[in-house]
Design a protein around this motif. Structure first.
Motif, PDB file in Angstrom:
ATOM      1  N   TYR A  16      -5.434 -19.630  -5.061  1.00  0.00           N
ATOM      2  CA  TYR A  16      -4.926 -20.761  -4.356  1.00  0.00           C
ATOM      3  C   TYR A  16      -3.528 -20.137  -3.754  1.00  0.00           C
ATOM      4  CZ  TYR A  16      -7.765 -23.386  -7.165  1.00  0.00           C
ATOM      5  OH  TYR A  16      -8.720 -23.955  -7.936  1.00  0.00           O
ATOM      6  N   LEU A  19      -1.674 -20.040   1.154  1.00  0.00           N
ATOM      7  CA  LEU A  19      -2.786 -20.499   1.932  1.00  0.00           C
ATOM      8  C   LEU A  19      -2.881 -20.719   3.515  1.00  0.00           C
ATOM      9  CD1 LEU A  19      -3.907 -23.611  -0.041  1.00  0.00           C
ATOM     10  CD2 LEU A  19      -4.720 -21.362  -0.289  1.00  0.00           C
ATOM     11  N   LEU A  36     -11.859 -22.849  -0.232  1.00  0.00           N
ATOM     12  CA  LEU A  36     -10.874 -23.823  -0.839  1.00  0.00           C
ATOM     13  C   LEU A  36     -11.478 -25.170  -0.240  1.00  0.00           C
ATOM     14  CD1 LEU A  36      -7.600 -22.512  -1.321  1.00  0.00           C
ATOM     15  CD2 LEU A  36      -9.422 -22.389  -2.845  1.00  0.00           C
ATOM     16  N   GLU A  38      -9.901 -29.167   0.087  1.00  0.00           N
ATOM     17  CA  GLU A  38      -8.700 -29.845  -0.248  1.00  0.00           C
ATOM     18  C   GLU A  38      -8.720 -31.374   0.028  1.00  0.00           C
ATOM     19  OE1 GLU A  38      -4.141 -30.163   2.180  1.00  0.00           O
ATOM     20  OE2 GLU A  38      -5.545 -28.414   2.747  1.00  0.00           O
ATOM     21  N   THR A  58      -4.364 -29.207  -9.287  1.00  0.00           N
ATOM     22  CA  THR A  58      -4.023 -30.692  -9.024  1.00  0.00           C
ATOM     23  C   THR A  58      -2.690 -30.998  -9.880  1.00  0.00           C
ATOM     24  OG1 THR A  58      -4.743 -32.831  -8.634  1.00  0.00           O
ATOM     25  CG2 THR A  58      -5.198 -31.646 -10.619  1.00  0.00           C
ATOM     26  N   ALA A  87       0.662 -22.556  -3.025  1.00  0.00           N
ATOM     27  CA  ALA A  87       0.046 -22.776  -1.999  1.00  0.00           C
ATOM     28  C   ALA A  87       0.921 -22.452  -0.740  1.00  0.00           C
ATOM     29  CB  ALA A  87      -0.263 -24.425  -1.676  1.00  0.00           C
ATOM     30  N   VAL A  91       1.105 -29.835  -0.543  1.00  0.00           N
ATOM     31  CA  VAL A  91      -0.313 -30.119  -0.633  1.00  0.00           C
ATOM     32  C   VAL A  91      -0.209 -31.672  -0.686  1.00  0.00           C
ATOM     33  CG1 VAL A  91      -2.539 -29.748  -1.818  1.00  0.00           C
ATOM     34  CG2 VAL A  91      -0.873 -27.957  -1.565  1.00  0.00           C
ATOM     35  N   ARG A  93      -2.386 -33.918  -0.013  1.00  0.00           N
ATOM     36  CA  ARG A  93      -3.489 -34.375  -0.549  1.00  0.00           C
ATOM     37  C   ARG A  93      -3.653 -34.046  -2.047  1.00  0.00           C
ATOM     38  NH1 ARG A  93      -7.148 -35.911   3.884  1.00  0.00           N
ATOM     39  NH2 ARG A  93      -6.407 -34.976   5.867  1.00  0.00           N
ATOM     40  N   LEU A  96      -6.560 -29.039  -4.978  1.00  0.00           N
ATOM     41  CA  LEU A  96      -7.245 -28.261  -4.372  1.00  0.00           C
ATOM     42  C   LEU A  96      -8.484 -27.693  -5.327  1.00  0.00           C
ATOM     43  CD1 LEU A  96      -4.310 -25.943  -3.075  1.00  0.00           C
ATOM     44  CD2 LEU A  96      -5.887 -27.142  -1.747  1.00  0.00           C
ATOM     45  N   ARG A 157     -10.267 -23.066   4.908  1.00  0.00           N
ATOM     46  CA  ARG A 157      -9.624 -24.503   4.421  1.00  0.00           C
ATOM     47  C   ARG A 157      -9.349 -25.295   5.568  1.00  0.00           C
ATOM     48  NH1 ARG A 157      -4.646 -26.218   4.363  1.00  0.00           N
ATOM     49  NH2 ARG A 157      -3.861 -24.333   5.074  1.00  0.00           N
ATOM     50  N   LYS A 161     -11.177 -28.984   6.378  1.00  0.00           N
ATOM     51  CA  LYS A 161     -10.264 -30.293   6.365  1.00  0.00           C
ATOM     52  C   LYS A 161     -10.368 -31.013   7.575  1.00  0.00           C
ATOM     53  CE  LYS A 161      -5.219 -31.386   5.917  1.00  0.00           C
ATOM     54  NZ  LYS A 161      -3.812 -30.740   5.596  1.00  0.00           N
TER      55      LYS A 161
END
Length: 276
Positions: A16, A19, A36, A38, A58, A87, A91, A93, A96, A157, A161
């Motif tokens: 991770y 990124l 990854l 996300e 997470t 990361a 993040v 969201r 990951l 990623r 996304k």
């Protein structure tokens, strides 16, 4: 298995790290055979598409939203501050997942299937553009996508996304040979249509299409190469309005063009409506 982590430099979290470092991530992900996902929706779609979970990173806030699909996967739980440190950015969201890649089908396999409408992307290098095109293609019913050797990775990623996981729902393959790639399509019975801004070519909405069609889209800056333009069965365009042309707007960006072209391509595959 839950494991609470308090150190952003924990070596177990190396999947991770950094990124936003594109070159590092491309090297690391290729070496380890991972990508990854996300955010909860994208992670669920990746799992639903059959990609095995390597691990999940997470925060406590997002853990309960994913518990029903994680099974016995290793789950690293960290504070938002620690997660951002790992990361390299916040993040938003909240989750990951490091997923194992599945083998890509050969181009021959995709061409031998039931696919009637394909997109073929030549040298699109922007991951966001590739992701957006996958999303349009999946939403509008395109059967598959073929990438030239230098196209950006749909499982990077940023592409995943932007596509909101659509990269998991549409079959795709990557050419080994750019120079002879269109010959391979024609041998499989595909009509190849090269999309160009040139308004002197045939409008896409009136072109006579065969049962199997592959629509070629070129790179963000230069468009399709002269080789592919010459090799294609026909060049086509999206008609621009006279007012737009007079104002100097003679083309669309590749994402907008792809969405319009996908819609037109799929309409051409529909059987004619009965009159009466």
């Amino acid at each position: 298995m839950l494991d609470y982590v308090t150190d952003a430099d924990d070596p177990r979290l190396s999947d991770y790290t950094r990124l936003r470092d594109v070159e590092l991530r491309k090297s690391l992900e290729a070496e380890r055979g991972l990508f990854l996902a996300e955010g909860e929706k994208v992670i669920r779609r990746a799992i639903g598409a059959g990609y095995p979970i390597r691990s999940v990173l997470t925060t406590p806030r997002w853990l309960t939203d994913l518990e029903d699909v994680l099974g016995d996967a290793t789950v690293y739980v960290a504070s938002e501050e620690i997660m951002s440190g790992i990361a390299g950015f916040p993040v938003h969201r909240g989750a990951l997942a490091s997923m194992e890649r599945l083998p890509l089908p050969a181009v021959e396999t995709l061409l031998k299937g039931a696919s009637r409408r394909l997109l073929v992307l030549e040298d699109l290098v922007d991951h966001a553009n590739v992701g957006a095109i996958f999303r349009s293609a999946a939403a509008l019913g395109v059967d598959g996508i073929i990438l030239s050797p230098r196209c950006a990775d749909p499982l990077y990623r940023r592409a995943v996304k932007v596509a909101m996981g659509a990269v998991f729902s549409i079959p795709y393959a990557r050419m080994d040979d750019w120079f002879e790639g269109l010959s391979q399509l024609r041998e499989a019975g595909y009509q190849t249509l090269a999309l160009t801004p040139d308004q002197t070519t045939t409008p896409l909405d009136i072109v006579k299409t065969a049962d199997r069609v592959a629509l070629l889209l070129g790179s963000e800056g230069d468009g399709l190469s002269s080789h592919w333009l010459e090799e294609a069965d026909e060049t086509v365009c999206i008609p621009m309005s006279a007012a737009a042309m007079a104002a100097g707007v003679d083309s669309l960006n590749v994402v907008a063009a792809a969405a319009i072209a996908c819609h037109g391509l799929m309409r051409s595959a529909e059987p004619p409506s009965e009159q009466g």
